[in-house]
Scaffold this motif. Structure first.
Motif, PDB file in Angstrom:
ATOM      1  N   ASN A 259      43.198 -52.955  37.375  1.00 59.95           N
ATOM      2  CA  ASN A 259      43.315 -54.498  36.395  1.00 59.95           C
ATOM      3  C   ASN A 259      44.179 -54.191  35.317  1.00 59.95           C
ATOM      4  O   ASN A 259      44.465 -55.374  34.457  1.00 59.95           O
ATOM      5  CB  ASN A 259      41.851 -54.652  36.106  1.00 59.95           C
ATOM      6  CG  ASN A 259      41.280 -53.441  34.881  1.00 59.95           C
ATOM      7  OD1 ASN A 259      42.222 -52.943  34.834  1.00 59.95           O
ATOM      8  ND2 ASN A 259      40.220 -53.644  34.380  1.00 59.95           N
ATOM      9  N   GLY A 260      44.996 -53.236  35.255  1.00 58.24           N
ATOM     10  CA  GLY A 260      46.056 -52.984  34.034  1.00 58.24           C
ATOM     11  C   GLY A 260      45.584 -52.439  32.916  1.00 58.24           C
ATOM     12  O   GLY A 260      46.162 -52.084  32.105  1.00 58.24           O
ATOM     13  N   GLN A 261      44.290 -52.232  32.698  1.00 62.19           N
ATOM     14  CA  GLN A 261      43.702 -51.505  31.510  1.00 62.19           C
ATOM     15  C   GLN A 261      44.110 -50.032  31.355  1.00 62.19           C
ATOM     16  O   GLN A 261      43.752 -49.129  32.593  1.00 62.19           O
ATOM     17  CB  GLN A 261      42.171 -51.726  31.772  1.00 62.19           C
ATOM     18  CG  GLN A 261      41.407 -51.228  30.312  1.00 62.19           C
ATOM     19  CD  GLN A 261      39.912 -51.307  30.339  1.00 62.19           C
ATOM     20  OE1 GLN A 261      39.653 -52.136  31.317  1.00 62.19           O
ATOM     21  NE2 GLN A 261      39.237 -50.797  29.316  1.00 62.19           N
ATOM     22  N   VAL A 262      44.337 -49.639  30.377  1.00 63.78           N
ATOM     23  CA  VAL A 262      44.571 -48.133  30.364  1.00 63.78           C
ATOM     24  C   VAL A 262      43.360 -47.431  30.547  1.00 63.78           C
ATOM     25  O   VAL A 262      42.384 -47.642  29.789  1.00 63.78           O
ATOM     26  CB  VAL A 262      45.398 -47.871  28.804  1.00 63.78           C
ATOM     27  CG1 VAL A 262      45.431 -46.243  28.663  1.00 63.78           C
ATOM     28  CG2 VAL A 262      46.615 -48.480  28.942  1.00 63.78           C
ATOM     29  N   ILE A 263      43.151 -46.449  31.405  1.00 60.61           N
ATOM     30  CA  ILE A 263      42.130 -45.600  31.294  1.00 60.61           C
ATOM     31  C   ILE A 263      42.162 -43.914  30.836  1.00 60.61           C
ATOM     32  O   ILE A 263      41.407 -43.409  30.562  1.00 60.61           O
ATOM     33  CB  ILE A 263      41.404 -45.507  32.928  1.00 60.61           C
ATOM     34  CG1 ILE A 263      42.583 -45.287  33.818  1.00 60.61           C
ATOM     35  CG2 ILE A 263      40.707 -46.794  33.245  1.00 60.61           C
ATOM     36  CD1 ILE A 263      42.110 -45.184  35.341  1.00 60.61           C
ATOM     37  N   GLY A 264      43.542 -43.807  30.747  1.00 59.85           N
ATOM     38  CA  GLY A 264      43.836 -42.431  30.007  1.00 59.85           C
ATOM     39  C   GLY A 264      45.119 -42.326  29.387  1.00 59.85           C
ATOM     40  O   GLY A 264      45.973 -43.219  30.155  1.00 59.85           O
ATOM     41  N   ALA A 265      45.553 -41.478  28.392  1.00 60.10           N
ATOM     42  CA  ALA A 265      46.701 -41.327  27.915  1.00 60.10           C
ATOM     43  C   ALA A 265      46.861 -39.978  27.712  1.00 60.10           C
ATOM     44  O   ALA A 265      46.022 -39.064  27.564  1.00 60.10           O
ATOM     45  CB  ALA A 265      46.363 -42.003  26.380  1.00 60.10           C
ATOM     46  N   SER A 266      48.200 -39.572  27.781  1.00 58.01           N
ATOM     47  CA  SER A 266      48.450 -38.091  27.838  1.00 58.01           C
ATOM     48  C   SER A 266      48.793 -37.897  26.277  1.00 58.01           C
ATOM     49  O   SER A 266      49.055 -38.507  25.359  1.00 58.01           O
ATOM     50  CB  SER A 266      49.765 -37.965  28.544  1.00 58.01           C
ATOM     51  OG  SER A 266      50.887 -38.657  27.939  1.00 58.01           O
ATOM     52  N   GLU A 267      49.167 -36.434  26.238  1.00 52.61           N
ATOM     53  CA  GLU A 267      49.468 -36.112  24.705  1.00 52.61           C
ATOM     54  C   GLU A 267      51.012 -36.404  24.746  1.00 52.61           C
ATOM     55  O   GLU A 267      51.699 -37.109  25.814  1.00 52.61           O
ATOM     56  CB  GLU A 267      49.574 -34.543  24.615  1.00 52.61           C
ATOM     57  CG  GLU A 267      50.436 -33.982  25.741  1.00 52.61           C
ATOM     58  CD  GLU A 267      50.286 -32.142  25.600  1.00 52.61           C
ATOM     59  OE1 GLU A 267      49.624 -31.601  24.818  1.00 52.61           O
ATOM     60  OE2 GLU A 267      50.946 -31.768  26.437  1.00 52.61           O
ATOM     61  N   MET A 268      51.609 -36.461  23.721  1.00 51.69           N
ATOM     62  CA  MET A 268      53.288 -36.420  23.454  1.00 51.69           C
ATOM     63  C   MET A 268      53.968 -35.014  23.939  1.00 51.69           C
ATOM     64  O   MET A 268      53.358 -33.853  23.808  1.00 51.69           O
ATOM     65  CB  MET A 268      53.453 -36.600  21.838  1.00 51.69           C
ATOM     66  CG  MET A 268      52.920 -37.787  21.150  1.00 51.69           C
ATOM     67  SD  MET A 268      53.597 -39.427  22.231  1.00 51.69           S
ATOM     68  CE  MET A 268      52.513 -40.583  21.615  1.00 51.69           C
ATOM     69  N   TYR A 269      54.979 -35.370  24.639  1.00 49.74           N
ATOM     70  CA  TYR A 269      55.681 -34.182  25.194  1.00 49.74           C
ATOM     71  C   TYR A 269      57.044 -34.013  24.618  1.00 49.74           C
ATOM     72  O   TYR A 269      57.609 -34.886  24.041  1.00 49.74           O
ATOM     73  CB  TYR A 269      55.956 -34.534  26.770  1.00 49.74           C
ATOM     74  CG  TYR A 269      54.594 -34.389  27.794  1.00 49.74           C
ATOM     75  CD1 TYR A 269      54.356 -32.909  28.129  1.00 49.74           C
ATOM     76  CD2 TYR A 269      54.044 -35.560  28.054  1.00 49.74           C
ATOM     77  CE1 TYR A 269      53.006 -32.999  28.665  1.00 49.74           C
ATOM     78  CE2 TYR A 269      52.826 -35.255  28.686  1.00 49.74           C
ATOM     79  CZ  TYR A 269      52.300 -34.317  29.078  1.00 49.74           C
ATOM     80  OH  TYR A 269      51.041 -34.086  29.855  1.00 49.74           O
ATOM     81  N   SER A 270      57.538 -32.898  24.709  1.00 43.68           N
ATOM     82  CA  SER A 270      58.902 -32.508  24.250  1.00 43.68           C
ATOM     83  C   SER A 270      60.062 -32.871  24.993  1.00 43.68           C
ATOM     84  O   SER A 270      61.104 -33.181  24.493  1.00 43.68           O
ATOM     85  CB  SER A 270      58.943 -31.157  23.993  1.00 43.68           C
ATOM     86  OG  SER A 270      58.763 -30.392  25.376  1.00 43.68           O
ATOM     87  N   SER A 271      59.815 -33.248  26.400  1.00 46.41           N
ATOM     88  CA  SER A 271      61.031 -33.701  27.290  1.00 46.41           C
ATOM     89  C   SER A 271      60.323 -34.473  28.310  1.00 46.41           C
ATOM     90  O   SER A 271      59.104 -34.622  28.541  1.00 46.41           O
ATOM     91  CB  SER A 271      61.728 -32.492  27.774  1.00 46.41           C
ATOM     92  OG  SER A 271      60.986 -31.872  28.585  1.00 46.41           O
ATOM     93  N   THR A 272      61.223 -35.336  28.993  1.00 50.12           N
ATOM     94  CA  THR A 272      60.768 -36.134  30.242  1.00 50.12           C
ATOM     95  C   THR A 272      60.304 -35.296  31.025  1.00 50.12           C
ATOM     96  O   THR A 272      59.492 -35.532  31.837  1.00 50.12           O
ATOM     97  CB  THR A 272      61.945 -36.997  30.543  1.00 50.12           C
ATOM     98  OG1 THR A 272      62.374 -37.938  29.360  1.00 50.12           O
ATOM     99  CG2 THR A 272      61.761 -38.014  31.730  1.00 50.12           C
ATOM    100  N   SER A 273      61.091 -33.856  31.442  1.00 51.70           N
ATOM    101  CA  SER A 273      60.900 -33.380  32.473  1.00 51.70           C
ATOM    102  C   SER A 273      59.361 -32.689  32.363  1.00 51.70           C
ATOM    103  O   SER A 273      58.325 -32.536  33.079  1.00 51.70           O
ATOM    104  CB  SER A 273      61.523 -32.339  32.999  1.00 51.70           C
ATOM    105  OG  SER A 273      61.721 -31.223  31.581  1.00 51.70           O
ATOM    106  N   ALA A 274      58.971 -32.542  31.006  1.00 50.21           N
ATOM    107  CA  ALA A 274      57.298 -31.962  30.536  1.00 50.21           C
ATOM    108  C   ALA A 274      56.597 -33.039  31.029  1.00 50.21           C
ATOM    109  O   ALA A 274      55.468 -32.756  31.393  1.00 50.21           O
ATOM    110  CB  ALA A 274      57.767 -31.394  29.183  1.00 50.21           C
ATOM    111  N   MET A 275      56.809 -34.037  30.538  1.00 50.59           N
ATOM    112  CA  MET A 275      56.049 -35.214  30.945  1.00 50.59           C
ATOM    113  C   MET A 275      55.738 -35.395  32.247  1.00 50.59           C
ATOM    114  O   MET A 275      54.646 -35.621  32.822  1.00 50.59           O
ATOM    115  CB  MET A 275      56.435 -36.586  30.236  1.00 50.59           C
ATOM    116  CG  MET A 275      55.592 -37.856  30.528  1.00 50.59           C
ATOM    117  SD  MET A 275      56.455 -39.197  30.376  1.00 50.59           S
ATOM    118  CE  MET A 275      57.846 -39.360  31.359  1.00 50.59           C
TER     119      MET A 275
END
Length: 110
Positions: A73-89
């Protein structure tokens, strides 16, 4: 082996974290008013984590990459931490995909 950890926050609401095998938090939920709603959120993560299209890759104001996992339904069910790089994300996204389906649930809310 990953695990979901259910806990109560200071306001008495329920939240879960998905932790990788090394104990690092790879996804955090919003607050739920009931434990059953929190458990439904976990099931939603299990299901939606297998669809790459449900991962919304974003960049914070300071330039740090992070991601949200969204339900059908488009609702956010979880969020990640902030990463230092795109590859880490991207490694974080891969870790959620790998750990979520078979992760055990550890309820430490009581």
């Amino acid at each position: 082996m990953g695990k979901f950890e259910i806990k109560k926050d200071k306001s008495g609401q329920f939240r879960f974290n998905l932790k990788a095998g090394n104990g690092q938090v790879i996804l955090s939920s919003e607050a739920y008013t009931t434990k059953s709603a929190c458990e439904n959120g976990i099931e939603s993560v299990r299901k939606n984590s297998q669809d790459d299209g449900k991962f919304e890759r974003k960049t914070a104001k300071d330039g740090s990459p992070y991601f949200n996992l969204k339900a059908t339904n488009g609702q956010v069910i979880g969020a990640s931490e902030m990463y230092s790089s795109t590859s880490a994300m991207e490694n974080g996204v891969a870790s959620v995909k790998k750990n979520a389906p078979d992760a055990s649930v550890d309820d430490i809310s009581s």
